[in-house]
Each structure stands twice: as structure tokens, then as C-alpha cells.
Motif scaffolding. Structure first.
Motif, PDB file in Angstrom:
ATOM      1  N   GLU A   5      25.638 108.326 167.266  1.00  0.00           N
ATOM      2  CA  GLU A   5      24.641 107.332 167.676  1.00  0.00           C
ATOM      3  C   GLU A   5      25.250 106.309 168.627  1.00  0.00           C
ATOM      4  O   GLU A   5      24.650 105.959 169.642  1.00  0.00           O
ATOM      5  N   GLU A   6      26.438 105.838 168.331  1.00  0.00           N
ATOM      6  CA  GLU A   6      27.092 104.827 169.165  1.00  0.00           C
ATOM      7  C   GLU A   6      27.417 105.368 170.565  1.00  0.00           C
ATOM      8  O   GLU A   6      27.343 104.654 171.547  1.00  0.00           O
TER       9      GLU A   6
ATOM     10  N   SER B 234      26.991 111.790 157.174  1.00  0.00           N
ATOM     11  CA  SER B 234      28.380 112.224 157.026  1.00  0.00           C
ATOM     12  C   SER B 234      29.225 112.045 158.283  1.00  0.00           C
ATOM     13  O   SER B 234      30.416 111.794 158.196  1.00  0.00           O
ATOM     14  N   ASP B 235      28.613 112.179 159.455  1.00  0.00           N
ATOM     15  CA  ASP B 235      29.406 112.094 160.691  1.00  0.00           C
ATOM     16  C   ASP B 235      28.741 111.267 161.790  1.00  0.00           C
ATOM     17  O   ASP B 235      29.227 111.219 162.906  1.00  0.00           O
ATOM     18  N   ASN B 236      27.613 110.629 161.470  1.00  0.00           N
ATOM     19  CA  ASN B 236      26.898 109.770 162.415  1.00  0.00           C
ATOM     20  C   ASN B 236      26.328 110.540 163.612  1.00  0.00           C
ATOM     21  O   ASN B 236      26.033 109.965 164.653  1.00  0.00           O
TER      22      ASN B 236
ATOM     23  N   GLU C  78      17.445 116.586 154.307  1.00  0.00           N
ATOM     24  CA  GLU C  78      18.605 117.396 153.923  1.00  0.00           C
ATOM     25  C   GLU C  78      19.631 117.433 155.053  1.00  0.00           C
ATOM     26  O   GLU C  78      20.834 117.356 154.822  1.00  0.00           O
ATOM     27  N   TRP C  79      19.157 117.541 156.294  1.00  0.00           N
ATOM     28  CA  TRP C  79      20.075 117.492 157.436  1.00  0.00           C
ATOM     29  C   TRP C  79      20.753 116.116 157.498  1.00  0.00           C
ATOM     30  O   TRP C  79      21.961 116.016 157.678  1.00  0.00           O
ATOM     31  N   LYS C  80      19.963 115.053 157.350  1.00  0.00           N
ATOM     32  CA  LYS C  80      20.498 113.692 157.419  1.00  0.00           C
ATOM     33  C   LYS C  80      21.582 113.452 156.365  1.00  0.00           C
ATOM     34  O   LYS C  80      22.577 112.791 156.634  1.00  0.00           O
ATOM     35  N   SER C  81      21.391 113.981 155.181  1.00  0.00           N
ATOM     36  CA  SER C  81      22.340 113.747 154.094  1.00  0.00           C
ATOM     37  C   SER C  81      23.614 114.579 154.262  1.00  0.00           C
ATOM     38  O   SER C  81      24.601 114.330 153.584  1.00  0.00           O
ATOM     39  N   GLY C  82      23.578 115.564 155.147  1.00  0.00           N
ATOM     40  CA  GLY C  82      24.728 116.440 155.332  1.00  0.00           C
ATOM     41  C   GLY C  82      24.767 117.583 154.332  1.00  0.00           C
ATOM     42  O   GLY C  82      25.727 118.352 154.300  1.00  0.00           O
TER      43      GLY C  82
END
Length: 164
Positions: free
Chosen positions: A157-158, A134-136, A61-65
Motif C-alpha cells: 500500500e505504501e 500479512s504482507d501489506n 480470506e485473501w485479506k487475512s492471508g
């Protein structure tokens, strides 16, 4: 907010979920409610038992935003169970920092500190992480024996994990 030794579930509309920091020692299985409704920045939970699908659902759920936009740090200590890292990490499709790269320590100033605590969260030093679509944004995940730690970085991440 600190809540100790409660056995009753909390109302989904409870203002408790709006607290910036939540420290909860709960001896019945109500953690899924906290993982569904918490809107604050930092949560420190001690529980007797847990279900692996609840942790996987929280991370996904966190990953999906879809949830936990303000979350910075989550620590869950399970008092009677071992948390199987492989099963949880496969369920969230984690990424790993290359072994040749330096592992960074995620730590933050605590929002609320009582007179017995240290001013910062415990460092999360882990090669495993997930990325919010949603925002990487990146979150480190550390599972050690009966403790699940989740720390959200204020970078993408980058900017962090692929750079070093």
C-alpha cells in the motif's frame, strides 16, 4: 484449464484447483467451491448466480492471508444477477484512493491465452482496494453491474496507493 457448461460440483481434492489459470463457465451454483479451493494465479468465471456472502468471504480470506497466496487476478461474470457494490464493499471494509490522486490500472499478461483472446487481463481501474494483513499487499476491487474484478498488485500500500 478451461471447463465449460458443467453442472456437477468438483471434488475439493481435484487437481483442477492447482491449475495456474482457470476459465470456468458454470451454470449451477458451484463458484463457492472454486473460491474456497483455487490455488492458481488467474481465474475467469462465468456463472448464473452468486451469493454476496461468498464474495465477501473470499476477499476477507485473501485479506487475512489464509488463502489465495498466489492469486493475481480474478474475474467473475454473473449472467443473471446484478452485484450490489455497496453491500460487497462494506462487507470487506474496503479502502479508497483519495479523489485527488491518480487511479492506476491493474493489468497482467494472461497465463493462458486461447486463439480468441487478448494477451493481457482487462484493466482494473478503481478507487477501491483492500490490503492483505500479512504482507501489506494491495488488491484492487472493481464491481460493475454484473462483474466482479479483483487484481493483486506486486507492491505494498505504501509503495503504490499512498505514494501517488
Amino acid at each position: 484449464m478451461t471447463v465449460t457448461t458443467t453442472t456437477e460440483p468438483f471434488d475439493p481434492g481435484s487437481r483442477m484447483y492447482e491449475a495456474e489459470s482457470l476459465k470456468l463457465d458454470q451454470f449451477e451454483h458451484n463458484v463457492p467451491e472454486v473460491l474456497r479451493h483455487f490455488q492458481g494465479r488467474q481465474a475467469f468465471l462465468k456463472i448464473l448466480r452468486f451469493d454476496i456472502p461468498d464474495l465477501i468471504k473470499f476477499v476477507n480470506e485473501w485479506k487475512s492471508g489464509e488463502g489465495f497466496q498466489k492469486l493475481e487476478y480474478l474475474k467473475i461474470e454473473v449472467l443473471t444477477d446484478y452485484i450490489p457494490p455497496t453491500q460487497v464493499l462494506r462487507g470487506v471494509m474496503e479502502k479508497r484512493i483519495d479523489r485527488s490522486k491518480k487511479r492506476l490500472a491493474h493489468t497482467l499478461p494472461k497465463v493462458f491465452i486461447d486463439d480468441k483472446e487478448k494477451p493481457n487481463t482487462e484493466p482494473i481501474i478503481s478507487p477501491t482496494y483492500v490490503v492483505r494483513e500479512s504482507d501489506n499487499r494491495v488488491a484492487s476491487i472493481l464491481i460493475q453491474n454484473s462483474t466482479f474484478s479483483f487484481g493483486v498488485w506486486d507492491v505494498t500500500e505504501e509503495e503504490t496507493f499512498l505514494k501517488f
